[in-house]
Design an enzyme around this catalytic site. Structure first.
Site, mmCIF file in Angstrom:
data_model
loop_
_atom_site.group_PDB
_atom_site.id
_atom_site.type_symbol
_atom_site.label_atom_id
_atom_site.label_comp_id
_atom_site.label_asym_id
_atom_site.label_seq_id
_atom_site.Cartn_x
_atom_site.Cartn_y
_atom_site.Cartn_z
ATOM 1 N N TYR A 166 0.810 -1.209 0.000
ATOM 2 C CA TYR A 166 0.000 0.000 0.000
ATOM 3 C C TYR A 166 0.849 1.267 0.000
ATOM 4 O O TYR A 166 0.438 2.288 -0.549
ATOM 5 C CB TYR A 166 -0.915 0.034 1.230
ATOM 6 C CG TYR A 166 -2.166 -0.781 1.084
ATOM 7 C CD1 TYR A 166 -2.102 -2.165 1.001
ATOM 8 C CD2 TYR A 166 -3.410 -0.174 1.035
ATOM 9 C CE1 TYR A 166 -3.259 -2.918 0.872
ATOM 10 C CE2 TYR A 166 -4.567 -0.916 0.910
ATOM 11 C CZ TYR A 166 -4.496 -2.278 0.826
ATOM 12 O OH TYR A 166 -5.643 -3.015 0.697
ATOM 13 N N ASP A 194 -6.438 -7.446 3.828
ATOM 14 C CA ASP A 194 -7.537 -6.842 3.072
ATOM 15 C C ASP A 194 -8.383 -7.936 2.424
ATOM 16 O O ASP A 194 -9.612 -7.952 2.532
ATOM 17 C CB ASP A 194 -6.942 -5.912 1.999
ATOM 18 C CG ASP A 194 -8.002 -5.223 1.158
ATOM 19 O OD1 ASP A 194 -8.979 -4.735 1.741
ATOM 20 O OD2 ASP A 194 -7.863 -5.198 -0.074
ATOM 21 N N ASP A 225 -12.164 -9.583 3.948
ATOM 22 C CA ASP A 225 -13.391 -9.511 3.148
ATOM 23 C C ASP A 225 -13.945 -10.901 2.872
ATOM 24 O O ASP A 225 -15.159 -11.113 2.869
ATOM 25 C CB ASP A 225 -13.148 -8.774 1.828
ATOM 26 C CG ASP A 225 -13.460 -7.295 1.966
ATOM 27 O OD1 ASP A 225 -13.240 -6.756 3.063
ATOM 28 O OD2 ASP A 225 -13.930 -6.683 0.996
HETATM 29 C C1 LIG Z 1 -10.879 1.340 0.081
HETATM 30 C C2 LIG Z 1 -9.613 0.532 0.180
HETATM 31 C C3 LIG Z 1 -8.405 1.383 -0.092
HETATM 32 C C4 LIG Z 1 -9.514 -0.198 1.527
HETATM 33 C C5 LIG Z 1 -8.255 -1.040 1.622
HETATM 34 O O1 LIG Z 1 -7.888 -1.767 0.694
HETATM 35 O O2 LIG Z 1 -7.616 -0.982 2.683
HETATM 36 C C6 LIG Z 1 -10.702 -1.116 1.847
HETATM 37 O O3 LIG Z 1 -10.763 -2.184 0.964
HETATM 38 C C7 LIG Z 1 -10.583 -1.596 3.270
HETATM 39 O O4 LIG Z 1 -10.325 -2.791 3.480
HETATM 40 O O5 LIG Z 1 -10.730 -0.780 4.181
#
Ligand SMILES: CC(C)[C@H](C(=O)O)[C@@H](O)C(=O)O
Ligand SMILES: CC(C)[C@H](C(=O)O)[C@@H](O)C(=O)O
Lengths: 355, 355
Positions: free
Chosen positions: A141, A248, A252
């Site tokens: 990142y 990340d 999810d």
């Molecule tokens: C929006 C994006 C940059 C962010 C990330 O990848 O960290 C989101 O996916 C999260 O997990 O908060």
């Protein structure tokens, strides 16, 4: 009195803003404990008004606060903006500036909501209770150099840098070990040490640290295998630690197991306050302004803030219980597919009654 | 006659070696089509005998062959070796040396096996049929600089480089568009363009290429969202294209949806032959030598080789049908949880009978 930098942001952030205020008021009334909500612009709204997804004043106010509470940023309106003028850029800069290197994502599925899970019922019949810790300030990142470069022959090459320092890995992993000690004493570290030097350093630091936690059972899992095991048998996990991008993706994926993003809170903590609290659901433009958003992730994020920033575990616990009781009544927002579907405000009010 | 470099490798690679020979013989007998299996060392076995997970002779022979068929490498014995003396190093070097930049992973769940899926039956009641294309020769796996560096203060920093060239992205994505044209004309490109320059270049190249395929419906999805959607609603996907590491994670996640790694084949193709074929299951040391390994992934990999390297789609199709018929009989290896459980050899023989 505690000061909270309050960043409702875009989309359903505006629907859920009222929920936060309702809970603030009720907590003051019931517990005599109060915090001030200092509303500030971020994300798309801030781009529209100030040409900046994180205006300097917002950041300055955040840094002076005891905690930062963000709801959601983003929306189709800003999706084609240049990178530095996108809502996400504001969020990433905020995380980095507050140096909140540890993102805590509890993946909890209530036993009243097992019908929601995409997994077969026998896998999740007792619900789910995993905590994913994601490092938030290093890795791909933020690594430099980064960019897109044109070659002499007209073709292009893109570069990003994945970089981790042993100091960050160590203080991050320490939070994982401490959390594991307070739970089932089981910790899974996820990496890709069969391919990446970053992961080899990660594993080395985590292994070394584990000597100070002889009671914690430590496992290492490759990220591809973790993605698979998360589906096969999620309840084998208790506390997971992993780097930024893997976290990340995995968090999810784990959220999908729960069946609705509307249930999941997060906290991002660092060496020093303020810490950052956010529901994980995002701005959900398609249901914005319709009184349909699930307020649970927001309520749980308030609970995390009370617990981790204000040392009011008692109130946090009561909030979580009030949600559980409300679900037991068979009511919920549309995403929860309960017997009775009610709106954001109505559900929040039911939770308040159960408090 | 076609020459196949045959790399059975470690663990259940040895159990499945016999299966490949049986099918070779039967295909010769039934179709008069034959290929030669030239067995060569790789992985752990090669480390033990030659101190090298990919001995120069193996690589030389592979390059001279019409196709390379690998079963599996790795095992606990070599897990603590230094990076360059690990079985995986041989596999990565082989992929890179053959320049097979496109890894094709069909994620197919037969309607006779929906009981296996971890997902609720209503999600997968018609089975699953997705193809994931993973770029295999660039990205974090191979980018330079890479390494672990000690700082003046004694702390360490790890560096890996994610790098992609527009030329590779373009020829890789082209395979995706062509495949989409031969199927449902729907293509999903997975990236993390809200954060990574690599993904922005990826998206730019894919968008440009899509102008030559006006009939293909192209969607872009962030990798975290793809990990979630893969669970919510996998049948929304038909052909997915993505970079190396994202593909590694997503294809294992998708494999978990199917419920057994023992079902999944893969092919890795490039500009020039030989192409590389491998079942995705790995060496499964815990069941090695027990006649328990599921031969289906190997049989499907043979089918892919017949289709993509030998232009014998007819035989490939018959093989796949013979497997389907055998499953219909309610028999399978232990991992398939069928009415009747039989061994590797016995199952392979049943498939041969149905051919
Ligand atoms: C929006 C994006 C940059 C962010 C990330 O990848 O960290 C989101 O996916 C999260 O997990 O908060
Ligand atoms: C063994 C490992 C290096 C390999 C990879 O990451 O590519 C494996 O996970 C795969 O997907 O074939």
């Amino acid at each position: 009195m505690y000061k909270v930098a309050f960043l409702p942001g875009d989309g359903i952030g505006q629907d859920l803003k009222e929920v936060v205020k309702l809970f603030r008021d009720k907590i003051e009334e019931k517990y005599g404990f109060s915090f001030e909500l200092n509303e500030l612009p971020i994300g798309g709204k801030a781009i529209d008004s100030f040409g900046d997804p994180l205006p300097p004043d917002t950041l300055k106010e955040c840094k002076k606060s005891d905690a930062v509470f963000l709801i959601a940023v983003g929306g189709p309106k800003w999706d084609n903006n240049p990178p530095n003028l996108r809502p996400e850029a504001g969020l990433l800069k905020l995380r980095k500036s507050l140096n909140v290197f540890c993102n805590i994502r509890p993946i909890k599925l209530s036993k009243h909501l097992t019908h929601l899970s995409c997994l077969k019922c026998e896998t999740v019949d007792k619900g789910l209770d995993i905590i994913i810790l994601r490092e938030l300030t290093e890795g791909l990142y933020f690594g430099e150099p980064r960019g897109i470069y044109t070659q002499p022959d007209g073709s292009k090459v893109a570069i990003n840098t994945m970089s981790y320092s042993s100091t960050t890995i160590e203080k991050f992993a320490k939070i994982g070990f401490d959390l594991a000690m307070s739970r089932k004493k089981s910790l899974t570290s996820v990496d890709k040490a069969n391919v990446l030097e970053n992961s080899r350093l990660w594993r080395e630091v985590v292994e070394n640290l584990s000597k100070s936690y002889p009671e914690v059972k430590l496992d290492h899992l490759y990220v591809d295998n973790a993605a698979l095991q998360m589906i096969y048998n999620p309840n084998q996990f208790d506390v997971i630690i992993t780097e930024n991008l893997f976290g990340d993706i995995l968090s999810d994926e784990a959220a999908a197991l729960v069946g609705s993003l509307g249930l999941l809170p997060s906290a991002s903590i660092g060496d020093n306050k303020p810490f950052l609290y956010e529901p994980v659901h995002g701005s959900a433009p398609s249901i914005a302004g319709k009184n349909m958003a699930n307020p649970i992730a927001t309520i749980f994020s308030i609970a995390l803030m009370l617990r981790l920033s204000f040392e009011r575990n008692d109130i946090a616990f009561d909030l979580e219980n009030a949600v559980e009781k409300t679900l037991e009544m068979g009511i919920g927002t549309a995403d929860l597919k309960m017997k009775n579907t009610i709106g954001t405000r109505e559900f929040a009010n039911e939770v308040l009654k159960n408090l």
